[in-house]
Design a protein around this motif. Sequence first.
Motif, PDB file in Angstrom:
ATOM      1  N   PRO A  39       0.834  -1.195   0.000  1.00  0.00           N
ATOM      2  CA  PRO A  39       0.000   0.000   0.000  1.00  0.00           C
ATOM      3  C   PRO A  39       0.872   1.251   0.000  1.00  0.00           C
ATOM      4  O   PRO A  39       1.903   1.303   0.671  1.00  0.00           O
ATOM      5  N   GLY A  40       0.460   2.229  -0.741  1.00  0.00           N
ATOM      6  CA  GLY A  40       1.238   3.448  -0.850  1.00  0.00           C
ATOM      7  C   GLY A  40       2.193   3.442  -2.017  1.00  0.00           C
ATOM      8  O   GLY A  40       2.772   4.471  -2.354  1.00  0.00           O
ATOM      9  N   ASP A  41       2.394   2.257  -2.614  1.00  0.00           N
ATOM     10  CA  ASP A  41       3.236   2.123  -3.808  1.00  0.00           C
ATOM     11  C   ASP A  41       4.583   2.820  -3.651  1.00  0.00           C
ATOM     12  O   ASP A  41       4.913   3.760  -4.380  1.00  0.00           O
ATOM     13  N   PRO A  42       5.413   2.363  -2.689  1.00  0.00           N
ATOM     14  CA  PRO A  42       6.710   3.018  -2.480  1.00  0.00           C
ATOM     15  C   PRO A  42       7.608   2.895  -3.700  1.00  0.00           C
ATOM     16  O   PRO A  42       7.500   1.936  -4.483  1.00  0.00           O
ATOM     17  N   GLU A  43       8.488   3.852  -3.850  1.00  0.00           N
ATOM     18  CA  GLU A  43       9.472   3.807  -4.929  1.00  0.00           C
ATOM     19  C   GLU A  43      10.402   2.618  -4.704  1.00  0.00           C
ATOM     20  O   GLU A  43      10.809   2.331  -3.574  1.00  0.00           O
ATOM     21  N   VAL A  44      10.730   1.931  -5.775  1.00  0.00           N
ATOM     22  CA  VAL A  44      11.647   0.790  -5.699  1.00  0.00           C
ATOM     23  C   VAL A  44      12.922   1.153  -6.447  1.00  0.00           C
ATOM     24  O   VAL A  44      12.883   1.517  -7.626  1.00  0.00           O
ATOM     25  N   VAL A  45      14.063   1.065  -5.736  1.00  0.00           N
ATOM     26  CA  VAL A  45      15.344   1.384  -6.362  1.00  0.00           C
ATOM     27  C   VAL A  45      16.308   0.224  -6.139  1.00  0.00           C
ATOM     28  O   VAL A  45      16.294  -0.409  -5.081  1.00  0.00           O
ATOM     29  N   GLU A  46      17.132  -0.019  -7.126  1.00  0.00           N
ATOM     30  CA  GLU A  46      18.087  -1.122  -7.048  1.00  0.00           C
ATOM     31  C   GLU A  46      19.451  -0.619  -6.598  1.00  0.00           C
ATOM     32  O   GLU A  46      19.952   0.387  -7.100  1.00  0.00           O
ATOM     33  N   ALA A  47      20.037  -1.336  -5.665  1.00  0.00           N
ATOM     34  CA  ALA A  47      21.412  -1.066  -5.231  1.00  0.00           C
ATOM     35  C   ALA A  47      21.872  -2.254  -4.401  1.00  0.00           C
ATOM     36  O   ALA A  47      21.090  -2.833  -3.646  1.00  0.00           O
ATOM     37  N   THR A  48      23.125  -2.621  -4.561  1.00  0.00           N
ATOM     38  CA  THR A  48      23.729  -3.616  -3.687  1.00  0.00           C
ATOM     39  C   THR A  48      24.614  -2.896  -2.679  1.00  0.00           C
ATOM     40  O   THR A  48      25.104  -1.792  -2.934  1.00  0.00           O
ATOM     41  N   TYR A  49      24.816  -3.522  -1.541  1.00  0.00           N
ATOM     42  CA  TYR A  49      25.590  -2.877  -0.491  1.00  0.00           C
ATOM     43  C   TYR A  49      27.019  -2.571  -0.934  1.00  0.00           C
ATOM     44  O   TYR A  49      27.637  -1.642  -0.426  1.00  0.00           O
ATOM     45  N   GLY A  50      27.540  -3.336  -1.850  1.00  0.00           N
ATOM     46  CA  GLY A  50      28.916  -3.118  -2.284  1.00  0.00           C
ATOM     47  C   GLY A  50      29.082  -2.086  -3.372  1.00  0.00           C
ATOM     48  O   GLY A  50      30.216  -1.778  -3.759  1.00  0.00           O
ATOM     49  N   ASP A  51      27.991  -1.541  -3.897  1.00  0.00           N
ATOM     50  CA  ASP A  51      28.043  -0.570  -4.994  1.00  0.00           C
ATOM     51  C   ASP A  51      27.842   0.826  -4.418  1.00  0.00           C
ATOM     52  O   ASP A  51      26.716   1.254  -4.146  1.00  0.00           O
ATOM     53  N   ALA A  52      28.936   1.540  -4.247  1.00  0.00           N
ATOM     54  CA  ALA A  52      28.877   2.844  -3.580  1.00  0.00           C
ATOM     55  C   ALA A  52      28.033   3.847  -4.351  1.00  0.00           C
ATOM     56  O   ALA A  52      27.214   4.566  -3.764  1.00  0.00           O
ATOM     57  N   GLU A  53      28.224   3.929  -5.665  1.00  0.00           N
ATOM     58  CA  GLU A  53      27.509   4.930  -6.452  1.00  0.00           C
ATOM     59  C   GLU A  53      26.018   4.652  -6.477  1.00  0.00           C
ATOM     60  O   GLU A  53      25.205   5.558  -6.290  1.00  0.00           O
ATOM     61  N   ALA A  54      25.645   3.394  -6.722  1.00  0.00           N
ATOM     62  CA  ALA A  54      24.222   3.051  -6.770  1.00  0.00           C
ATOM     63  C   ALA A  54      23.572   3.260  -5.409  1.00  0.00           C
ATOM     64  O   ALA A  54      22.426   3.718  -5.306  1.00  0.00           O
ATOM     65  N   SER A  55      24.295   2.937  -4.344  1.00  0.00           N
ATOM     66  CA  SER A  55      23.745   3.101  -2.999  1.00  0.00           C
ATOM     67  C   SER A  55      23.519   4.572  -2.675  1.00  0.00           C
ATOM     68  O   SER A  55      22.481   4.947  -2.117  1.00  0.00           O
ATOM     69  N   GLU A  56      24.484   5.406  -3.029  1.00  0.00           N
ATOM     70  CA  GLU A  56      24.324   6.840  -2.756  1.00  0.00           C
ATOM     71  C   GLU A  56      23.134   7.408  -3.533  1.00  0.00           C
ATOM     72  O   GLU A  56      22.332   8.179  -2.983  1.00  0.00           O
ATOM     73  N   ARG A  57      22.988   7.004  -4.797  1.00  0.00           N
ATOM     74  CA  ARG A  57      21.828   7.474  -5.582  1.00  0.00           C
ATOM     75  C   ARG A  57      20.523   7.002  -4.952  1.00  0.00           C
ATOM     76  O   ARG A  57      19.547   7.754  -4.871  1.00  0.00           O
ATOM     77  N   ALA A  58      20.518   5.749  -4.512  1.00  0.00           N
ATOM     78  CA  ALA A  58      19.290   5.172  -3.967  1.00  0.00           C
ATOM     79  C   ALA A  58      18.862   5.835  -2.664  1.00  0.00           C
ATOM     80  O   ALA A  58      17.669   5.829  -2.325  1.00  0.00           O
ATOM     81  N   LEU A  59      19.811   6.429  -1.949  1.00  0.00           N
ATOM     82  CA  LEU A  59      19.515   6.945  -0.614  1.00  0.00           C
ATOM     83  C   LEU A  59      19.394   8.467  -0.552  1.00  0.00           C
ATOM     84  O   LEU A  59      19.120   9.010   0.513  1.00  0.00           O
ATOM     85  N   ARG A  60      19.569   9.142  -1.655  1.00  0.00           N
ATOM     86  CA  ARG A  60      19.419  10.599  -1.641  1.00  0.00           C
ATOM     87  C   ARG A  60      17.983  10.976  -1.280  1.00  0.00           C
ATOM     88  O   ARG A  60      17.026  10.415  -1.805  1.00  0.00           O
ATOM     89  N   GLY A  61      17.861  11.938  -0.390  1.00  0.00           N
ATOM     90  CA  GLY A  61      16.541  12.398   0.032  1.00  0.00           C
ATOM     91  C   GLY A  61      15.932  11.591   1.156  1.00  0.00           C
ATOM     92  O   GLY A  61      14.839  11.908   1.622  1.00  0.00           O
ATOM     93  N   VAL A  62      16.625  10.540   1.626  1.00  0.00           N
ATOM     94  CA  VAL A  62      16.099   9.690   2.697  1.00  0.00           C
ATOM     95  C   VAL A  62      16.435  10.304   4.056  1.00  0.00           C
ATOM     96  O   VAL A  62      17.576  10.711   4.301  1.00  0.00           O
ATOM     97  N   ASP A  63      15.459  10.348   4.931  1.00  0.00           N
ATOM     98  CA  ASP A  63      15.678  10.838   6.295  1.00  0.00           C
ATOM     99  C   ASP A  63      16.044   9.708   7.252  1.00  0.00           C
ATOM    100  O   ASP A  63      16.955   9.840   8.067  1.00  0.00           O
ATOM    101  N   VAL A  64      15.293   8.613   7.165  1.00  0.00           N
ATOM    102  CA  VAL A  64      15.493   7.477   8.065  1.00  0.00           C
ATOM    103  C   VAL A  64      15.658   6.220   7.223  1.00  0.00           C
ATOM    104  O   VAL A  64      14.856   5.951   6.318  1.00  0.00           O
ATOM    105  N   LEU A  65      16.695   5.438   7.548  1.00  0.00           N
ATOM    106  CA  LEU A  65      17.021   4.226   6.792  1.00  0.00           C
ATOM    107  C   LEU A  65      17.013   3.018   7.709  1.00  0.00           C
ATOM    108  O   LEU A  65      17.686   3.011   8.751  1.00  0.00           O
ATOM    109  N   PHE A  66      16.255   1.993   7.329  1.00  0.00           N
ATOM    110  CA  PHE A  66      16.311   0.713   8.026  1.00  0.00           C
ATOM    111  C   PHE A  66      17.228  -0.199   7.226  1.00  0.00           C
ATOM    112  O   PHE A  66      16.925  -0.557   6.097  1.00  0.00           O
ATOM    113  N   MET A  67      18.362  -0.555   7.821  1.00  0.00           N
ATOM    114  CA  MET A  67      19.372  -1.370   7.148  1.00  0.00           C
ATOM    115  C   MET A  67      19.417  -2.758   7.760  1.00  0.00           C
ATOM    116  O   MET A  67      19.889  -2.947   8.876  1.00  0.00           O
ATOM    117  N   VAL A  68      18.922  -3.729   7.002  1.00  0.00           N
ATOM    118  CA  VAL A  68      19.045  -5.132   7.398  1.00  0.00           C
ATOM    119  C   VAL A  68      20.449  -5.595   7.009  1.00  0.00           C
ATOM    120  O   VAL A  68      20.902  -5.351   5.889  1.00  0.00           O
TER     121      VAL A  68
END
Length: 275
Positions: A39-68
């Motif tokens: 519900p709410g149709d959240p945005e889905v972005v792809e990034a692996t933990y080892g990919d610094a550039e993709a991770s930074e792009r995926a997390l821009r604008g995020v206030d709170v992050l839950f990291m499993v």
Amino acid sequence: MVLAVTGSTGRVGGLVAERLAPAVDRLVVRDASRAPRLPGDPEVVEATYGDAEASERALRGVDVLFMVSGAESEVRRQQHRTFIEAAARAGVGHIVYTSFAGAAADAIFTLGRDHHDAEETIRRSGMAWTLLRDNFYSDFFPLFAGDDGVVRGPAGEGRVSAVARADVGEAAVAVLQAPASHAGRTYTLTGPEAFSVREACARMTAALGRPFTYVEESVEEAYESRRVWTQEQWQLDAWVSTYLAIGSGLLADVSGDVERLTGHRARTLEESLGG
């Protein structure tokens, strides 16, 4: 508050994403095709933990992050560092991380050392943080057994206050509903009691209706019996040290943090096996 959740294709992250929807704004996943529909149709972005550039792009604008925490790997420590540092560069304000109850630089459980390294990286990051230190998962215990129902390892009669993954997920939900009130806090998430591997086998036999038994191994026997599955030393060390950590008794302490966070008592072994 823009909330991002990792691990939504797994049990803990999936429970968190489902319970918090539609307040979840972004799902960070390795494979977008596997992301849950919420519900709410959240945005889905792809990034692996080892990919610094993709991770930074995926997390821009995020206030709170839950990291499993990521999948077990020889390079997991570096992957965690890469993702945490990318989160800080992206401007994430608060990170909630699933760690390990015995996290320490010299933890007996070798992967607990990886969690300690991640915790230290988080503390140095400049982000606000909350650490959820989970004990071993109680609902994983049947998976310790071979096809013959025998659990083999050097755990002795050591006891462990294993926790249900559902309780970990619900504790995380409680934190993420009011993250500012949990900033700088470390919670140890355990079950309501400690039990030995031998006792777990007896209780699993009764709960699941199929036989489980425990066979004590020496450390040397434990390494040798597992070489049929892998020759990778890091993996052998992780498997064997699971039992050594239990045998040490250092994971036997029972915490009330699950009940304090969720408002209900922690699930027993039997309750965790029932789903």
